[in-house]
Design a protein around this motif. Sequence first.
Motif: not given
Length: 292
Positions: A112-122, A131-133
Amino acid sequence: MKDSKQTKKLVEIEEIVRSVGWGAAKILRSYYRGEVNQGNLEINHDKTDGPVTAADVAANHYILEKLQAVFDSDTFGYLSEETHQGNDRLVQDWVWIIDPLDGTRDFIDKTGEYALHIALAYQGRPVVAVVAIPEAEKLYFAAKDHGTFVETADGTVTPIRVSERNQIEDLFLVVSRTHRDDRFQKLIDSLPLKDRNYMGSVGGKIATILEQKSDVYISLSGKSAAKDWDFAAPELILTEAGGQFTHFDGRPLTYNNGDVRQWGGLMASNGHCHELLCQQATELLAKIDGDQ
């Protein structure tokens, strides 16, 4: 990037990404719980960086489809774990850095210890992050100079900050249960920290610092190294919550450099002993390497 007009724009982008994050988290949960007909453990063994599930692909497709419908590819580059090829730096100033499933092994092993990452870099630095858990039904989000917040499934949004613990001997280290080579093991065994917490994904690890359960996370490359998409989103949610995330020598992380690997020693902390921790880690590592 501290201009108020710019911050307002980033917050508007953040609103869109929060919605995308929740949608992708729902997809991952449906695969994790076996609610998808094809099953959640369809493994592609040809992937050199480890197992890839059908959930990776589905979540990645959803994220890209939603973002690209709003953010055109001329202005915005897209750097995703599932679609990345080659070592060419993306030419756009604005780059989305995406890990649709961080902690694939935890997903497969049902921790159950997975996540998803979305970032916007400039220009190589993160300015918006989610970061969603999924299994905790929590989503952490941040925009540059606007703080970090946590949203729960019922829509409640709460500001969140790191702990105030400011003595190294009182700090908690968060690490994986596995994936440690001897060099890294010797390093963390030598640091005079209070105790350890165990967590799978990088996003999950940083979330424990936001939740004030942990204070320190360390990444140390060996034969391989973590990638841009492992750190871009977790970095911003940590730093906007009062923490720090740097190389051992204090340099900031930069993203979209062509080589997506983040080599060397990286320190993430609640910020109160950050420089001292970096100094100790550097000295200990020199001794460990000298003894070999």
